[in-house]
Design an enzyme around this catalytic site. Structure first.
Site, PDB file in Angstrom:
ATOM      1  N   HIS A  73       0.840  -1.205   0.000  1.00 30.22           N
ATOM      2  CA  HIS A  73       0.000   0.000   0.000  1.00 30.22           C
ATOM      3  C   HIS A  73       0.874   1.254   0.000  1.00 30.22           C
ATOM      4  O   HIS A  73       1.741   1.404   0.868  1.00 30.22           O
ATOM      5  CB  HIS A  73      -0.891   0.029   1.240  1.00 30.22           C
ATOM      6  N   TYR A 201      -9.848   4.900   7.215  1.00 29.10           N
ATOM      7  CA  TYR A 201     -10.137   5.228   8.609  1.00 29.10           C
ATOM      8  C   TYR A 201     -11.244   6.279   8.609  1.00 29.10           C
ATOM      9  O   TYR A 201     -11.146   7.262   7.875  1.00 29.10           O
ATOM     10  CB  TYR A 201      -8.914   5.857   9.286  1.00 29.10           C
ATOM     11  N   PRO A 293      -4.394   0.053  18.678  1.00 27.09           N
ATOM     12  CA  PRO A 293      -4.080  -0.449  17.337  1.00 27.09           C
ATOM     13  C   PRO A 293      -4.262   0.577  16.208  1.00 27.09           C
ATOM     14  O   PRO A 293      -3.903   0.289  15.062  1.00 27.09           O
ATOM     15  CB  PRO A 293      -5.036  -1.633  17.152  1.00 27.09           C
ATOM     16  N   LYS A 297       1.005  -0.153  15.143  1.00 25.65           N
ATOM     17  CA  LYS A 297       2.431  -0.144  15.536  1.00 25.65           C
ATOM     18  C   LYS A 297       2.862  -1.333  16.390  1.00 25.65           C
ATOM     19  O   LYS A 297       4.071  -1.568  16.532  1.00 25.65           O
ATOM     20  CB  LYS A 297       2.745   1.136  16.329  1.00 25.65           C
ATOM     21  N   TYR A 384       3.314   7.102  10.269  1.00 32.33           N
ATOM     22  CA  TYR A 384       2.537   5.903   9.940  1.00 32.33           C
ATOM     23  C   TYR A 384       3.421   4.866   9.238  1.00 32.33           C
ATOM     24  O   TYR A 384       3.365   3.672   9.537  1.00 32.33           O
ATOM     25  CB  TYR A 384       1.374   6.300   9.029  1.00 32.33           C
TER      26      TYR A 384
HETATM   27  C1  LIG Z   1      -7.097  -6.225  17.351  1.00 33.07           C
HETATM   28  C2  LIG Z   1      -5.604  -6.004  17.207  1.00 33.07           C
HETATM   29  C3  LIG Z   1      -5.106  -5.468  16.027  1.00 33.07           C
HETATM   30  C4  LIG Z   1      -3.741  -5.233  15.883  1.00 33.07           C
HETATM   31  N1  LIG Z   1      -3.279  -4.678  14.718  1.00 33.07           N
HETATM   32  C5  LIG Z   1      -1.956  -4.446  14.573  1.00 33.07           C
HETATM   33  C6  LIG Z   1      -1.404  -3.949  13.320  1.00 33.07           C
HETATM   34  O1  LIG Z   1      -2.109  -3.753  12.316  1.00 33.07           O
HETATM   35  N2  LIG Z   1      -0.067  -3.744  13.243  1.00 33.07           N
HETATM   36  C7  LIG Z   1       0.760  -3.991  14.314  1.00 33.07           C
HETATM   37  O2  LIG Z   1       1.975  -3.777  14.194  1.00 33.07           O
HETATM   38  N3  LIG Z   1       0.274  -4.513  15.488  1.00 33.07           N
HETATM   39  C8  LIG Z   1      -1.043  -4.744  15.660  1.00 33.07           C
HETATM   40  N4  LIG Z   1      -1.512  -5.313  16.824  1.00 33.07           N
HETATM   41  C9  LIG Z   1      -0.584  -5.632  17.918  1.00 33.07           C
HETATM   42  C10 LIG Z   1       0.184  -6.955  17.715  1.00 33.07           C
HETATM   43  O3  LIG Z   1      -0.694  -8.009  17.489  1.00 33.07           O
HETATM   44  C11 LIG Z   1       1.059  -7.244  18.952  1.00 33.07           C
HETATM   45  O4  LIG Z   1       1.808  -6.073  19.229  1.00 33.07           O
HETATM   46  C12 LIG Z   1       2.008  -8.428  18.750  1.00 33.07           C
HETATM   47  O5  LIG Z   1       1.310  -9.649  18.817  1.00 33.07           O
HETATM   48  C13 LIG Z   1       3.120  -8.431  19.818  1.00 33.07           C
HETATM   49  O6  LIG Z   1       3.911  -9.588  19.692  1.00 33.07           O
HETATM   50  P1  LIG Z   1       4.639 -10.203  20.968  1.00 33.07           P
HETATM   51  O7  LIG Z   1       5.367 -11.397  20.472  1.00 33.07           O
HETATM   52  O8  LIG Z   1       5.377  -9.142  21.674  1.00 33.07           O
HETATM   53  O9  LIG Z   1       3.469 -10.621  21.978  1.00 33.07           O
HETATM   54  P2  LIG Z   1       2.332 -11.714  21.810  1.00 33.07           P
HETATM   55  O10 LIG Z   1       1.910 -11.838  20.402  1.00 33.07           O
HETATM   56  O11 LIG Z   1       1.301 -11.373  22.833  1.00 33.07           O
HETATM   57  O12 LIG Z   1       3.041 -13.073  22.223  1.00 33.07           O
HETATM   58  C14 LIG Z   1       3.372 -13.387  23.565  1.00 33.07           C
HETATM   59  C15 LIG Z   1       3.356 -14.898  23.754  1.00 33.07           C
HETATM   60  O13 LIG Z   1       3.767 -15.201  25.085  1.00 33.07           O
HETATM   61  C16 LIG Z   1       2.954 -16.254  25.582  1.00 33.07           C
HETATM   62  N5  LIG Z   1       2.974 -16.202  27.056  1.00 33.07           N
HETATM   63  C17 LIG Z   1       2.322 -15.318  27.866  1.00 33.07           C
HETATM   64  N6  LIG Z   1       2.584 -15.591  29.149  1.00 33.07           N
HETATM   65  C18 LIG Z   1       3.409 -16.657  29.169  1.00 33.07           C
HETATM   66  C19 LIG Z   1       4.019 -17.412  30.213  1.00 33.07           C
HETATM   67  N7  LIG Z   1       3.829 -17.089  31.515  1.00 33.07           N
HETATM   68  N8  LIG Z   1       4.810 -18.448  29.889  1.00 33.07           N
HETATM   69  C20 LIG Z   1       5.030 -18.774  28.575  1.00 33.07           C
HETATM   70  N9  LIG Z   1       4.457 -18.101  27.541  1.00 33.07           N
HETATM   71  C21 LIG Z   1       3.670 -17.056  27.834  1.00 33.07           C
HETATM   72  C22 LIG Z   1       1.594 -15.983  24.974  1.00 33.07           C
HETATM   73  O14 LIG Z   1       0.789 -17.148  24.946  1.00 33.07           O
HETATM   74  C23 LIG Z   1       1.968 -15.487  23.570  1.00 33.07           C
HETATM   75  O15 LIG Z   1       2.020 -16.538  22.627  1.00 33.07           O
HETATM   76  C24 LIG Z   1      -2.862  -5.571  16.972  1.00 33.07           C
HETATM   77  C25 LIG Z   1      -3.362  -6.143  18.151  1.00 33.07           C
HETATM   78  C26 LIG Z   1      -4.718  -6.362  18.281  1.00 33.07           C
HETATM   79  C27 LIG Z   1      -5.234  -6.999  19.575  1.00 33.07           C
END
Ligand SMILES: Cc1cc2nc3c(=O)[nH]c(=O)nc-3n(C[C@H](O)[C@H](O)[C@H](O)COP(=O)(O)OP(=O)(O)OC[C@H]3O[C@@H](n4cnc5c(N)ncnc54)[C@H](O)[C@@H]3O)c2cc1C
Length: 402
Positions: A73, A201, A293, A297, A384
């Protein structure tokens, strides 16, 4: 006792990407994940990637399908008061963004880590982090009924907002900053063609709406909702009617409705924990920060943390010392706060905050200004699409340290 160089808590995008990049650079890790692989892969979340995130995934050798299937995009649209204003990302910031679902990234990472012989233990319970400020931190847990004790050099806390890592840092050495917004997003995934080629948006008196997508045939749509609403109260028909009501009429006419594949409500918050390092524990991704969201980011910040962290670990294991590890928190937080600020600003501009008429007037005036000022639009485009950071002098990285 099992031994590895880096124990990674959490097999979300941050944890698996870090494990993959470390493995490619000859550094061992064990990833501990509470859920099953299927559960983690099925979570419907992010979909919009900055070019920096795409580049890092390519560097991690998980970019082949991404490059083939992503939608590129060059801009997005903002609708308000019957007007539509396009932010030309390519023209104003010289960058594009990519649409590729987090489910797909998770799948690609899982495959790459497993095929490459990486060590990911799913369904791990009762993870406890020990001796974080010593030279030999240990992690204990239960893996499929068996007790496991891992000794390592570093622990990467990639376990999201509700994980155990951040909670293992004493309260007198960590500071949390938080803002909870008085609304949530009701999201629907449906196999219908997207409303538009680019994201739309909408700021509408009824509330915010966003028309996004995951592919050319799968749409991801959101409407702002009250925090106490329940998914069960939103039939598919009610959702499509509400989304259409918030879009400009010329867009509403061409909205294709269909049965939802997934429907969920997510609360919105801004949250940062500082510093992102305590002794030999380094936090990355949602474990350290959450953005609303609106600015897309969250996943991009998680990837940006991983880039800074894996380079610091490469320097350490290559005999280059701890300079980058010592600077990790400060470098990561610099980007985090920029993304926090932008996501807060964009959320404040596009959502309905109660019935106060002057607030909406301020929003519409600011949106109108965006349509008039190339400088204002450029500011939006740069943030963005993802900011570039010039290296900071060491003295500016004041956060963190063992
Ligand atoms: C509706 C929505 C839309 C979004 N849209 C966007 C977007 O368009 N662009 C963008 O950049 N971001 C977006 N995000 C945010 C993005 O999804 C998250 O920032 C991303 O998943 C972060 O990755 P992470 O690996 O840090 O954490 P997570 O994906 O939360 O992974 C953490 C992992 O740790 C595990 N865990 C937790 N506790 C424990 C424990 N005690 N022991 C072992 N394992 C554990 C969990 O099960 C999970 O699998 C969105 C989020 C939502 C909810």
């Amino acid at each position: 006792m099992t031994r590895t160089q880096v124990t990674i808590i959490g097999a979300g995008p941050a944890g698996l990407l870090l494990s993959q990049l470390l493995r490619l650079n000859g550094i061992d890790s064990i990833v501990l994940e509470r859920r099953t692989r299927e559960y983690v892969e099925a979570r419907i979340r992010a979909g919009l990637l900055e070019q920096g995130t795409v580049d890092l995934l390519i560097e991690a050798r998980v970019g082949e399908r991404l490059e083939r299937e992503r939608l590129v995009h060059d801009g997005f649209e903002m609708a308000f008061d019957g007007l539509v204003h396009r932010i030309d990302l390519k023209g104003l910031a010289g960058k594009s963004v990519s649409i590729y679902g987090q489910t797909e990234i998770q799948h690609d990472l899982d495959d790459a880590v497993v095929v490459g012989g990486g060590d990911v233990r799913y369904e791990v319970l009762d993870v406890v982090l020990n001796e974080l400020t010593g030279n030999r931190p240990r992690v204990t847990c239960t893996h499929r009924g068996k007790r496991l004790e891992i000794e390592c050099d570093f622990i990467a806390g990639c376990d999201g907002y509700h994980g155990v890592s951040r909670q293992s840092i004493p309260s007198d050495v960590i500071r949390n900053y938080e803002r909870v917004y008085p609304f949530g997003w009701l999201g629907v995934l449906a196999d219908v063609p997207p409303l538009s080629h680019e994201l739309v948006y909408a700021n509408h008196p009824r509330g915010f709406a966003l028309c996004s997508m995951r592919s050319a045939t799968r749409s991801r749509y959101y409407v702002q909702c009250a925090l106490d609403e329940r998914v069960e109260d939103w039939s598919d028909d009610r959702f499509w009617d509400e989304l259409a009501a918030r879009m400009p009429p010329q867009y509403a006419q061409r909205l294709v409705a269909g049965p939802s594949i997934e429907k969920s409500i997510a609360p919105l918050r801004s949250f940062v924990a500082e510093p992102m390092r305590h002794g030999r524990l380094l936090l990355a991704g949602d474990a350290a920060h959450i953005v609303p969201p609106t600015g897309a980011k969250g996943l991009n910040l998680a990837a940006a943390d991983v880039r800074v962290l894996y380079q610091a670990l490469i320097e350490y294991y290559g005999g280059g010392g701890t300079t980058l590890l010592d600077e990790y928190s400060g470098r990561a937080l610099r980007r985090v706060w920029q993304a926090m600020r932008f996501s807060w600003w964009f959320t404040s501009l596009m959502h309905r905050f109660g019935d106060d008429p002057i607030s909406r007037k301020f929003q519409v005036a600011e949106l109108d200004y965006l349509t008039q000022s190339a400088a204002a639009s450029q500011t939006v485009a740069e943030n963005y699409a993802g900011l570039d950071f010039k290296p900071v002098p060491t003295a500016a990285c004041a956060h963190g340290g063992p």
